[in-house]
Design a protein around this motif. Structure first.
Motif, PDB file in Angstrom:
ATOM      1  N   ARG A 161       0.630  -1.292   0.065  1.00 53.09           N
ATOM      2  CA  ARG A 161       0.016  -0.063  -0.038  1.00 53.09           C
ATOM      3  C   ARG A 161       0.868   1.256   0.148  1.00 53.09           C
ATOM      4  NH1 ARG A 161      -5.643  -0.769   0.773  1.00 53.09           N
ATOM      5  NH2 ARG A 161      -6.228  -2.785   0.283  1.00 53.09           N
ATOM      6  N   GLU A 162       2.040   1.095   0.260  1.00 53.59           N
ATOM      7  CA  GLU A 162       3.273   2.040   0.452  1.00 53.59           C
ATOM      8  C   GLU A 162       2.418   3.439   1.201  1.00 53.59           C
ATOM      9  OE1 GLU A 162       3.901   3.231  -3.740  1.00 53.59           O
ATOM     10  OE2 GLU A 162       4.555   1.337  -4.247  1.00 53.59           O
ATOM     11  N   SER A 163       1.932   3.286   2.124  1.00 55.66           N
ATOM     12  CA  SER A 163       1.580   4.104   3.209  1.00 55.66           C
ATOM     13  C   SER A 163       1.736   3.586   4.501  1.00 55.66           C
ATOM     14  CB  SER A 163       0.089   4.367   3.354  1.00 55.66           C
ATOM     15  OG  SER A 163      -0.468   4.915   4.452  1.00 55.66           O
ATOM     16  N   ARG A 164       2.598   4.019   5.543  1.00 57.28           N
ATOM     17  CA  ARG A 164       2.939   3.718   6.874  1.00 57.28           C
ATOM     18  C   ARG A 164       1.609   3.308   7.745  1.00 57.28           C
ATOM     19  NH1 ARG A 164       7.543   5.948  10.824  1.00 57.28           N
ATOM     20  NH2 ARG A 164       8.598   5.502   8.867  1.00 57.28           N
ATOM     21  N   ALA A 165       0.473   4.026   7.669  1.00 58.90           N
ATOM     22  CA  ALA A 165      -0.612   3.965   8.378  1.00 58.90           C
ATOM     23  C   ALA A 165      -1.358   2.644   7.929  1.00 58.90           C
ATOM     24  CB  ALA A 165      -1.556   5.069   8.259  1.00 58.90           C
ATOM     25  N   SER A 166      -1.575   2.357   6.373  1.00 56.43           N
ATOM     26  CA  SER A 166      -2.170   1.249   5.967  1.00 56.43           C
ATOM     27  C   SER A 166      -1.289   0.046   6.366  1.00 56.43           C
ATOM     28  CB  SER A 166      -1.993   1.520   4.440  1.00 56.43           C
ATOM     29  OG  SER A 166      -3.020   2.227   4.219  1.00 56.43           O
ATOM     30  N   TYR A 167       0.155   0.134   6.335  1.00 60.50           N
ATOM     31  CA  TYR A 167       0.856  -0.901   6.684  1.00 60.50           C
ATOM     32  C   TYR A 167       0.684  -1.409   8.034  1.00 60.50           C
ATOM     33  CZ  TYR A 167       5.331  -3.760   6.417  1.00 60.50           C
ATOM     34  OH  TYR A 167       6.329  -4.646   6.737  1.00 60.50           O
ATOM     35  N   GLN A 168       0.619  -0.617   8.871  1.00 61.46           N
ATOM     36  CA  GLN A 168       0.459  -0.767  10.440  1.00 61.46           C
ATOM     37  C   GLN A 168      -0.881  -1.499  10.386  1.00 61.46           C
ATOM     38  OE1 GLN A 168       1.360   3.151  11.790  1.00 61.46           O
ATOM     39  NE2 GLN A 168       2.530   2.135  13.261  1.00 61.46           N
ATOM     40  N   GLN A 169      -1.982  -0.828   9.931  1.00 58.34           N
ATOM     41  CA  GLN A 169      -3.352  -1.284   9.887  1.00 58.34           C
ATOM     42  C   GLN A 169      -3.495  -2.839   9.343  1.00 58.34           C
ATOM     43  OE1 GLN A 169      -6.007  -0.571  11.436  1.00 58.34           O
ATOM     44  NE2 GLN A 169      -7.077  -2.198  11.038  1.00 58.34           N
ATOM     45  N   PHE A 170      -2.501  -3.417   8.418  1.00 59.70           N
ATOM     46  CA  PHE A 170      -2.646  -4.684   7.890  1.00 59.70           C
ATOM     47  C   PHE A 170      -1.588  -5.509   8.662  1.00 59.70           C
ATOM     48  CE2 PHE A 170      -4.405  -2.813   4.095  1.00 59.70           C
ATOM     49  CZ  PHE A 170      -5.360  -4.042   3.690  1.00 59.70           C
ATOM     50  N   LEU A 219       6.911  -5.881  17.213  1.00 62.00           N
ATOM     51  CA  LEU A 219       8.212  -4.900  17.263  1.00 62.00           C
ATOM     52  C   LEU A 219       8.119  -4.220  15.882  1.00 62.00           C
ATOM     53  CD1 LEU A 219      10.813  -7.598  18.346  1.00 62.00           C
ATOM     54  CD2 LEU A 219       9.842  -5.372  19.610  1.00 62.00           C
ATOM     55  N   LEU A 220       7.588  -4.624  14.741  1.00 63.67           N
ATOM     56  CA  LEU A 220       7.677  -4.140  13.523  1.00 63.67           C
ATOM     57  C   LEU A 220       6.627  -2.741  13.815  1.00 63.67           C
ATOM     58  CD1 LEU A 220       8.513  -3.577  10.708  1.00 63.67           C
ATOM     59  CD2 LEU A 220       6.930  -5.609  10.047  1.00 63.67           C
ATOM     60  N   ILE A 221       5.406  -3.201  14.183  1.00 63.32           N
ATOM     61  CA  ILE A 221       4.306  -2.121  14.468  1.00 63.32           C
ATOM     62  C   ILE A 221       4.714  -1.091  15.352  1.00 63.32           C
ATOM     63  CG2 ILE A 221       1.984  -1.525  15.568  1.00 63.32           C
ATOM     64  CD1 ILE A 221       1.288  -4.525  14.615  1.00 63.32           C
ATOM     65  N   ARG A 222       5.438  -1.428  16.352  1.00 64.01           N
ATOM     66  CA  ARG A 222       6.154  -0.309  17.422  1.00 64.01           C
ATOM     67  C   ARG A 222       7.293   0.458  16.517  1.00 64.01           C
ATOM     68  NH1 ARG A 222       7.644  -3.612  21.989  1.00 64.01           N
ATOM     69  NH2 ARG A 222       5.529  -4.221  22.629  1.00 64.01           N
ATOM     70  N   LYS A 223       7.812  -0.135  15.669  1.00 63.74           N
ATOM     71  CA  LYS A 223       9.030   0.660  14.688  1.00 63.74           C
ATOM     72  C   LYS A 223       8.450   1.576  13.829  1.00 63.74           C
ATOM     73  CE  LYS A 223      13.480   1.016  13.504  1.00 63.74           C
ATOM     74  NZ  LYS A 223      14.345   1.539  14.400  1.00 63.74           N
ATOM     75  N   LEU A 224       7.207   1.220  13.433  1.00 63.41           N
ATOM     76  CA  LEU A 224       6.435   1.959  12.481  1.00 63.41           C
ATOM     77  C   LEU A 224       5.815   3.084  12.968  1.00 63.41           C
ATOM     78  CD1 LEU A 224       5.498  -0.574  10.036  1.00 63.41           C
ATOM     79  CD2 LEU A 224       7.238   0.912   9.669  1.00 63.41           C
ATOM     80  N   SER A 225       5.491   2.946  14.403  1.00 66.80           N
ATOM     81  CA  SER A 225       4.629   4.082  14.936  1.00 66.80           C
ATOM     82  C   SER A 225       5.416   5.459  14.998  1.00 66.80           C
ATOM     83  CB  SER A 225       4.440   3.504  16.437  1.00 66.80           C
ATOM     84  OG  SER A 225       3.347   2.602  16.371  1.00 66.80           O
ATOM     85  N   PRO A 226       4.663   6.427  15.047  1.00 66.74           N
ATOM     86  CA  PRO A 226       5.185   7.972  15.018  1.00 66.74           C
ATOM     87  C   PRO A 226       5.702   7.933  16.367  1.00 66.74           C
ATOM     88  CG  PRO A 226       3.131   8.177  14.612  1.00 66.74           C
ATOM     89  CD  PRO A 226       3.076   6.557  14.769  1.00 66.74           C
ATOM     90  N   GLU A 227       7.213   8.630  16.841  1.00 66.23           N
ATOM     91  CA  GLU A 227       7.322   8.899  17.905  1.00 66.23           C
ATOM     92  C   GLU A 227       7.202   9.994  18.557  1.00 66.23           C
ATOM     93  OE1 GLU A 227      11.753   7.859  18.107  1.00 66.23           O
ATOM     94  OE2 GLU A 227      11.687   6.838  16.380  1.00 66.23           O
TER      95      GLU A 227
END
Length: 82
Positions: free
Chosen positions: A20-29, A74-82
């Motif tokens: 999806r090339e979107s960080r938010a979409s990636y996290q959702q999936f 861990l991947l979801i956390r890594k992709l989360s905005p800080e």
């Protein structure tokens, strides 16, 4: 068949989210993949309880599932905005 469907759903959701090339979409999936992983674990436990699979087999698969779950978290956390 339900175990196979849930098991294949995990990587499929990861791949779809990545595409999806979107960080938010990636996290959702990735979160959807976590849900599929929990569904898989539930099917495995039921298979053990009804005698379809041995305790040893399920124990091994559950350990692998837990490892995948840890990596997803861990991947979801890594992709989360800080």
């Amino acid at each position: 068949t339900q175990v196979r469907r849930a098991a294949t759903s995990v990587p499929a959701n990861i791949a779809e989210g990545y595409g999806r090339e979107s960080r938010a979409s990636y996290q959702q999936f990735l979160r959807i993949a976590q849900g599929s992983l929990k569904e898989l674990e539930t099917h495995l436990l039921i298979a053990q309880r009804v005698g379809i699979a041995s305790h040893e087999t399920i124990e091994s698969l559950m350990a692998r599932s837990e490892s995948v779950g840890t990596l997803l978290r861990l991947l979801i956390r890594k992709l989360s905005p800080e």
